[in-house]
Scaffold this motif. Structure first.
Motif, short mmCIF file in Angstrom:
data_model
loop_
_atom_site.label_atom_id
_atom_site.label_comp_id
_atom_site.label_asym_id
_atom_site.label_seq_id
_atom_site.Cartn_x
_atom_site.Cartn_y
_atom_site.Cartn_z
N ALA A 21 8.70 -8.47 7.00
CA ALA A 21 7.57 -8.45 7.93
C ALA A 21 6.44 -9.33 7.43
O ALA A 21 6.29 -9.54 6.22
CB ALA A 21 7.07 -7.02 8.13
N LEU A 22 5.69 -9.84 8.38
CA LEU A 22 4.43 -10.53 8.12
C LEU A 22 3.32 -9.68 8.73
O LEU A 22 3.38 -9.35 9.91
CB LEU A 22 4.43 -11.93 8.74
CG LEU A 22 5.46 -12.93 8.21
CD1 LEU A 22 5.40 -14.23 9.02
CD2 LEU A 22 5.22 -13.22 6.74
N LEU A 54 12.48 -10.63 11.97
CA LEU A 54 11.27 -10.65 11.15
C LEU A 54 10.12 -10.10 11.98
O LEU A 54 9.78 -10.65 13.03
CB LEU A 54 10.96 -12.08 10.69
CG LEU A 54 9.67 -12.25 9.86
CD1 LEU A 54 9.81 -11.51 8.53
CD2 LEU A 54 9.39 -13.72 9.63
N LEU A 55 9.53 -9.02 11.52
CA LEU A 55 8.42 -8.41 12.24
C LEU A 55 7.13 -9.13 11.93
O LEU A 55 6.82 -9.41 10.77
CB LEU A 55 8.28 -6.93 11.85
CG LEU A 55 9.47 -6.02 12.17
CD1 LEU A 55 9.21 -4.60 11.65
CD2 LEU A 55 9.74 -5.99 13.67
N ALA A 91 3.23 -8.05 -5.74
CA ALA A 91 3.49 -6.74 -6.33
C ALA A 91 4.89 -6.29 -5.98
O ALA A 91 5.41 -6.59 -4.89
CB ALA A 91 2.47 -5.71 -5.84
N ALA A 92 5.52 -5.58 -6.90
CA ALA A 92 6.86 -5.03 -6.68
C ALA A 92 6.91 -3.62 -7.23
O ALA A 92 6.41 -3.35 -8.32
CB ALA A 92 7.91 -5.90 -7.36
N THR A 147 3.21 -10.73 3.15
CA THR A 147 4.64 -10.87 3.38
C THR A 147 5.38 -9.76 2.65
O THR A 147 5.21 -9.59 1.43
CB THR A 147 5.16 -12.23 2.91
OG1 THR A 147 4.38 -13.27 3.48
CG2 THR A 147 6.62 -12.41 3.30
N LEU A 148 6.16 -8.98 3.37
CA LEU A 148 6.92 -7.88 2.79
C LEU A 148 8.39 -8.31 2.65
O LEU A 148 8.99 -8.83 3.60
CB LEU A 148 6.83 -6.64 3.69
CG LEU A 148 7.63 -5.41 3.25
CD1 LEU A 148 7.10 -4.87 1.92
CD2 LEU A 148 7.57 -4.32 4.33
N PHE A 149 8.95 -8.07 1.45
CA PHE A 149 10.33 -8.47 1.16
C PHE A 149 11.21 -7.24 0.95
O PHE A 149 10.79 -6.25 0.33
CB PHE A 149 10.38 -9.35 -0.10
CG PHE A 149 9.68 -10.66 0.06
CD1 PHE A 149 10.32 -11.76 0.60
CD2 PHE A 149 8.35 -10.79 -0.34
CE1 PHE A 149 9.67 -12.97 0.73
CE2 PHE A 149 7.68 -11.99 -0.20
CZ PHE A 149 8.35 -13.10 0.34
#
Length: 255
Positions: free
Chosen positions: A101-102, A9-10, A57-58, A90-92
């Motif tokens: 990543a955070l 996890l970045l 958002a997606a 937060t990126l999924f």
């Protein structure tokens, strides 16, 4: 242990700035606008001394993310002061759904806001733009100054407006704009300034000298003291020139 748990996890903060460039940020935004419109959902809820805002958002084919920020208006009055808005993005991953990543919210807002402005300018501003005005003296203003000077290297007239002159001057000194102006650009500016200063002076001297030479011919011999007195009155022509220039100035101001 699951495969997702093995994924690193970045955690990205201000140190990420050294790995980014304004040109890359603008191109990323430009490509992002060609993708399908994002699905967006917002949630605002109260919390102690403020509110919590969450926007998710997606984008199909890219991934999803959530930015959560706390809004606490009284924070700047604390000692020491604390930002009124603080957040985290937060990126999924799109395929497996695990967090990738955070990213520090302030860092993301900084780069996104400045890059948005630069992207618009890349379409609307001339490539050889010479002048830039920035209103504000906060972190975003410094980012705008840095980004525009980087992408528009011909800028030579940069103006900053702030609530106080000292703050605006401090940012100008920090950005060190004077060194960014090329040697030949400075010579050009010096030359133009010299023309603006010297041309009016030269014209005034020329007209004064010309009037002194012809003033003796303009005054009839009968009333010219130097034609009948046994001695010449020094400076009579200069005095007449001064009177003439003064009359011209008076007539000019009357219109």
């Amino acid at each position: 242990m699951s495969d997702t748990a093995k994924t690193a996890l970045l955690v990205l903060g201000p140190e990420l700035t050294d790995q980014l460039s304004w040109a890359d940020a603008v191109e990323a935004l430009r490509k992002g606008h060609t993708l399908p419109r994002a699905a967006i959902s917002d949630m605002l809820m109260p919390m102690a001394e403020g509110e919590l805002l969450t926007r998710s958002a997606a984008i199909s084919g890219l991934g999803a993310g959530t930015k959560s920020v706390t809004i606490r208006p009284n924070n700047p009055a604390l000692s020491p002061p604390v930002p009124s808005v603080q957040g985290l993005f937060t990126l999924f991953d799109e395929d497996l759904g695990h967090p990738v990543a955070l990213i520090d919210g302030a860092l993301l807002t900084f780069w996104k806001t400045v890059a948005d402005s630069l992207l618009g300018a890349s379409y609307l501003a001339p490539k050889d733009a010479k002048s830039l005005a920035v209103i504000g003296t906060g972190p975003i203003a410094k980012g705008l100054l840095e980004g525009y000077v980087t992408l528009f290297p011909e800028l030579t007239d940069i103006r900053i407006w702030g609530r106080t002159r000292d703050r605006a001057q401090a940012i100008a000194d920090e950005m060190n704009f004077r060194k960014r102006i090329s040697f030949f650009a400075r010579l050009r500016n010096y030359f133009i300034t010299g023309i603006v200063v010297l041309v009016p002076i030269g014209i005034t001297l020329y007209l004064t000298t010309f009037f002194i030479k012809i003033s003796s011919k303009l005054i009839p011999q009968g009333i010219n003291p130097n034609s009948y007195l046994p001695f010449a009155i020094p400076g009579l022509e200069i005095l007449l020139s001064i009177i003439f220039i003064t009359l011209v100035g008076g007539l000019s101001l009357s219109f």
